[in-house]
Motif scaffolding. Structure first.
Motif, PDB file in Angstrom:
ATOM      1  N   ASP A 165      27.100  45.793 -57.510  1.00 37.51           N
ATOM      2  CA  ASP A 165      27.352  45.422 -56.115  1.00 37.51           C
ATOM      3  C   ASP A 165      27.046  46.585 -55.170  1.00 37.51           C
ATOM      4  OD1 ASP A 165      29.392  47.075 -56.977  1.00 37.51           O
ATOM      5  OD2 ASP A 165      31.022  45.843 -56.156  1.00 37.51           O
ATOM      6  N   TYR A 166      26.152  47.480 -55.619  1.00 33.05           N
ATOM      7  CA  TYR A 166      25.729  48.572 -54.733  1.00 33.05           C
ATOM      8  C   TYR A 166      24.702  48.043 -53.729  1.00 33.05           C
ATOM      9  CZ  TYR A 166      27.936  52.086 -57.778  1.00 33.05           C
ATOM     10  OH  TYR A 166      28.833  52.844 -58.480  1.00 33.05           O
ATOM     11  N   SER A 167      24.542  48.804 -52.642  1.00 30.67           N
ATOM     12  CA  SER A 167      23.551  48.401 -51.622  1.00 30.67           C
ATOM     13  C   SER A 167      22.155  48.850 -52.031  1.00 30.67           C
ATOM     14  CB  SER A 167      23.901  49.028 -50.277  1.00 30.67           C
ATOM     15  OG  SER A 167      25.165  48.616 -49.883  1.00 30.67           O
ATOM     16  N   THR A 168      21.700  48.342 -53.151  1.00 29.36           N
ATOM     17  CA  THR A 168      20.350  48.629 -53.652  1.00 29.36           C
ATOM     18  C   THR A 168      19.676  47.275 -53.877  1.00 29.36           C
ATOM     19  OG1 THR A 168      21.150  48.599 -55.922  1.00 29.36           O
ATOM     20  CG2 THR A 168      21.114  50.755 -54.842  1.00 29.36           C
ATOM     21  N   CYS A 183      22.721  51.084 -59.606  1.00 28.04           N
ATOM     22  CA  CYS A 183      22.445  52.438 -59.084  1.00 28.04           C
ATOM     23  C   CYS A 183      21.005  52.881 -59.340  1.00 28.04           C
ATOM     24  CB  CYS A 183      23.354  53.453 -59.758  1.00 28.04           C
ATOM     25  SG  CYS A 183      25.056  53.320 -59.272  1.00 28.04           S
ATOM     26  N   ILE A 184      20.540  53.727 -58.479  1.00 30.76           N
ATOM     27  CA  ILE A 184      19.165  54.244 -58.577  1.00 30.76           C
ATOM     28  C   ILE A 184      19.177  55.739 -58.886  1.00 30.76           C
ATOM     29  CG2 ILE A 184      17.106  54.742 -57.180  1.00 30.76           C
ATOM     30  CD1 ILE A 184      17.506  51.961 -55.926  1.00 30.76           C
ATOM     31  N   ARG A 185      18.339  56.135 -59.855  1.00 26.72           N
ATOM     32  CA  ARG A 185      18.209  57.547 -60.229  1.00 26.72           C
ATOM     33  C   ARG A 185      16.733  57.887 -60.405  1.00 26.72           C
ATOM     34  NH1 ARG A 185      22.669  57.031 -59.115  1.00 26.72           N
ATOM     35  NH2 ARG A 185      24.584  57.634 -60.186  1.00 26.72           N
ATOM     36  N   THR A 216      10.630  63.000 -60.580  1.00 28.56           N
ATOM     37  CA  THR A 216       9.325  62.354 -60.380  1.00 28.56           C
ATOM     38  C   THR A 216       9.137  61.972 -58.914  1.00 28.56           C
ATOM     39  OG1 THR A 216      10.235  60.154 -60.755  1.00 28.56           O
ATOM     40  CG2 THR A 216       9.388  61.323 -62.693  1.00 28.56           C
ATOM     41  N   GLY A 217      10.263  61.916 -58.191  1.00 26.96           N
ATOM     42  CA  GLY A 217      10.217  61.457 -56.807  1.00 26.96           C
ATOM     43  C   GLY A 217      10.379  59.945 -56.700  1.00 26.96           C
ATOM     44  N   LYS A 218      10.521  59.300 -57.867  1.00 29.93           N
ATOM     45  CA  LYS A 218      10.581  57.835 -57.873  1.00 29.93           C
ATOM     46  C   LYS A 218      11.973  57.383 -58.336  1.00 29.93           C
ATOM     47  CE  LYS A 218       8.002  53.962 -59.948  1.00 29.93           C
ATOM     48  NZ  LYS A 218       9.176  53.169 -60.208  1.00 29.93           N
ATOM     49  N   GLY A 219      12.578  56.499 -57.578  1.00 34.58           N
ATOM     50  CA  GLY A 219      13.888  55.965 -57.959  1.00 34.58           C
ATOM     51  C   GLY A 219      13.746  54.732 -58.839  1.00 34.58           C
ATOM     52  N   THR A 220      14.585  54.648 -59.869  1.00 36.87           N
ATOM     53  CA  THR A 220      14.576  53.481 -60.768  1.00 36.87           C
ATOM     54  C   THR A 220      16.024  53.012 -60.940  1.00 36.87           C
ATOM     55  OG1 THR A 220      12.716  54.452 -61.963  1.00 36.87           O
ATOM     56  CG2 THR A 220      13.887  52.680 -63.083  1.00 36.87           C
ATOM     57  N   SER A 221      16.230  51.705 -60.886  1.00 41.11           N
ATOM     58  CA  SER A 221      17.609  51.193 -61.008  1.00 41.11           C
ATOM     59  C   SER A 221      17.987  51.033 -62.474  1.00 41.11           C
ATOM     60  CB  SER A 221      17.731  49.845 -60.293  1.00 41.11           C
ATOM     61  OG  SER A 221      17.134  48.827 -61.089  1.00 41.11           O
ATOM     62  N   VAL A 222      19.284  50.912 -62.728  1.00 39.25           N
ATOM     63  CA  VAL A 222      19.758  50.741 -64.107  1.00 39.25           C
ATOM     64  C   VAL A 222      19.164  49.457 -64.703  1.00 39.25           C
ATOM     65  CG1 VAL A 222      21.774  50.531 -65.611  1.00 39.25           C
ATOM     66  CG2 VAL A 222      21.923  51.937 -63.553  1.00 39.25           C
ATOM     67  N   VAL A 235      27.161  58.190 -57.744  1.00 42.13           N
ATOM     68  CA  VAL A 235      26.543  58.000 -56.431  1.00 42.13           C
ATOM     69  C   VAL A 235      25.622  56.787 -56.517  1.00 42.13           C
ATOM     70  CG1 VAL A 235      26.703  60.439 -55.821  1.00 42.13           C
ATOM     71  CG2 VAL A 235      24.609  59.601 -56.919  1.00 42.13           C
ATOM     72  N   GLU A 236      25.387  56.190 -55.352  1.00 44.28           N
ATOM     73  CA  GLU A 236      24.614  54.937 -55.353  1.00 44.28           C
ATOM     74  C   GLU A 236      23.133  55.168 -55.678  1.00 44.28           C
ATOM     75  OE1 GLU A 236      25.492  51.769 -52.432  1.00 44.28           O
ATOM     76  OE2 GLU A 236      23.615  52.424 -51.511  1.00 44.28           O
ATOM     77  N   SER A 237      22.588  56.171 -55.026  1.00 42.40           N
ATOM     78  CA  SER A 237      21.142  56.357 -55.144  1.00 42.40           C
ATOM     79  C   SER A 237      20.790  57.833 -54.994  1.00 42.40           C
ATOM     80  CB  SER A 237      20.475  55.526 -54.044  1.00 42.40           C
ATOM     81  OG  SER A 237      19.087  55.546 -54.211  1.00 42.40           O
ATOM     82  N   LEU A 238      19.947  58.327 -55.880  1.00 44.88           N
ATOM     83  CA  LEU A 238      19.539  59.731 -55.801  1.00 44.88           C
ATOM     84  C   LEU A 238      18.156  59.897 -56.419  1.00 44.88           C
ATOM     85  CD1 LEU A 238      20.405  62.591 -54.956  1.00 44.88           C
ATOM     86  CD2 LEU A 238      21.422  62.890 -57.213  1.00 44.88           C
TER      87      LEU A 238
END
Ligand code: NAD
Ligand code: WQD
Length: 344
Positions: free
Chosen positions: A224-227, A232-234, A269-275, A302-305
């Motif tokens: 239920d994150y705002s993604t 979550c995004i890492r 990598t500079g690229k965010g990927t969700s779980v 954290v939600e996104s990094l």
């Protein structure tokens, strides 16, 4: 010309062992020090199998300063130190903060004191994207301010950087702090990889252990994150790319290319990927179905990094080359090989 000699603390650990391989491949002489508190001696044989070179190894606790002095007296001509050795379990550090403050800070302080006494002036430090907390603006750049650390582990990385900055300003020491985002994957030989003790708290080993049947089910912590997909995004980065960045950092120090005595670089990598994207990509890449369910959010997540990597690209001359498929397939091959080894 003789090879430059690099001392790798924590060199039998996950990132350390891959870095030792890349250093040897790049022509460096590698000397490893580790107390084997979170790694296994057999990793030394595996490094030898991959590189055909047996690195010198000292089983020493870096909190024992006399032993560190002895080491630097025996290994007289160390050109640079890469300091990986630390405890890294975020959850444990919340429950046992002193264990983390003692080990992570004292090992760094002992090293710096002995380096000063022996005139060894180059050090690369393992920092972490955890220093950023949840930044207001993404991607995180090296100048994004620290947020108050939620764990003692995070504090030790912030403090480690502060120690290096101040020591570098006051002495001849040149230091580079590398802020890793989320290291995953393994060497392509599947001879070295991540060896979590007990139940893994990190995503990737939990995924591969669930895939192989060692764990029943992966719980995705929160959807239920705002993604875009609620998870979550890492910024996941292949451990081999990370290892290669350390070779570049050593080169920069040894060739006198640093622009200041203390430098910081993000390694991602500079690229965010969700779980959820990780789970789906894992199933696609390995052909292995993964049992998973959605659960509660995990405290402290954290939600996104994800990283801004321009500085490392331009100054270190380094760029992550391996993608998610290679991260997942190599992590899986390592897990499969571990099972074969244990089952034998
Ligand atoms: P790891 O636990 O696999 O390796 C660390 C090694 O240090 C282990 O082999 C351990 O035995 C050794 N060690 C610990 N304390 C020691 C001491 N006092 N004396 C001698 N040896 C000691 O961990 P890793 O994943 O390879 O991480 C390496 C470094 O990178 C750590 O500093 C960690 O905090 C940092 N880091 C890791 C991650 C990650 O997700 N793996 C992310 C960001 C930063
Ligand atoms: C990644 C994502 C979880 C496990 C930690 C440290 C950080 C750095 C890297 C050292 C998150 C989710 C995880 C699971 C899940 N280490 N997850 N189910 O938290 O980004 O960073 O390791 O410096 O300091 O905090 O990595 O791998 O634990 O989690 O859903 O069983 O996977 O919620 O979104 P994290 P991680």
């Amino acid at each position: 010309m003789s090879k430059s000699k690099v001392l790798i603390t924590g060199g039998t650990g996950y990132i350390g062992s891959h870095t030792v391989v890349e250093l040897i491949n790049a022509g460096y002489e590698a000397v490893i020090v580790d107390n084997l508190s979170n790694s296994e001696r057999f990793i030394l044989d595996r490094i030898e199998q991959i590189t055909r070179v047996k690195p010198t190894f000292y089983q020493i606790d870096l909190c024992d300063k006399a032993k560190v002095e002895e080491l630097f007296s025996t290994e007289k001509d160390i050109d640079a130190v890469i300091h990986f050795a630390a405890f890294k379990a975020v959850g444990e550090s919340v429950k046992e903060p002193l264990k983390y403050f003692l080990n992570n800070n004292l090992s760094l302080i002992n090293l710096l004191e002995v380096m000063k006494a022996k005139a060894v002036n180059n050090i690369v430090f393992s920092s972490s994207a955890t220093v950023y907390g949840q930044p207001d603006v993404l991607p995180a750049t090296e100048t994004t301010p620290f947020q108050k650390a939620l764990s003692a582990y995070g504090s030790t990385k912030q403090m480690g950087e502060e120690i290096l900055e101040k020591v570098s300003a006051a002495t001849n020491v040149h230091s580079i702090a590398l802020r890793y985002f989320n290291p995953v994957g393994a060497h392509k030989s599947a001879l070295i990889g991540e060896l979590p003790i007990g139940i893994p708290s990190n995503l990737m080993p939990f995924v591969t252990q669930t895939g192989i049947g060692k764990r029943e089910m992966l719980t995705i912590f929160g959807n239920d994150y705002s993604t875009p997909d609620g998870t979550c995004i890492r910024d996941y980065i292949h451990v081999i790319d990370l290892a290669k960045a350390h070779v570049k950092a050593c080169e920069r120090l040894l060739e006198g290319k640093s622009e200041s005595r203390y430098e910081i670089f993000n390694l991602g990598t500079g690229k965010g990927t969700s779980v959820l994207e990780i789970v789906n990509a894992f199933e696609k890449v390995t052909g292995q179905k993964l049992n998973y369910k959605f659960g509660e959010r995990r405290d402290g997540d954290v939600e996104s990094l994800y990283a801004e990597t321009k500085l490392a690209n331009e100054k270190l001359g380094w760029k992550a080359e391996l993608g998610l498929d290679e991260m997942l397939s190599s992590a899986w091959a390592w897990e499969v090989k571990l099972k074969e080894t244990v089952d034998k």
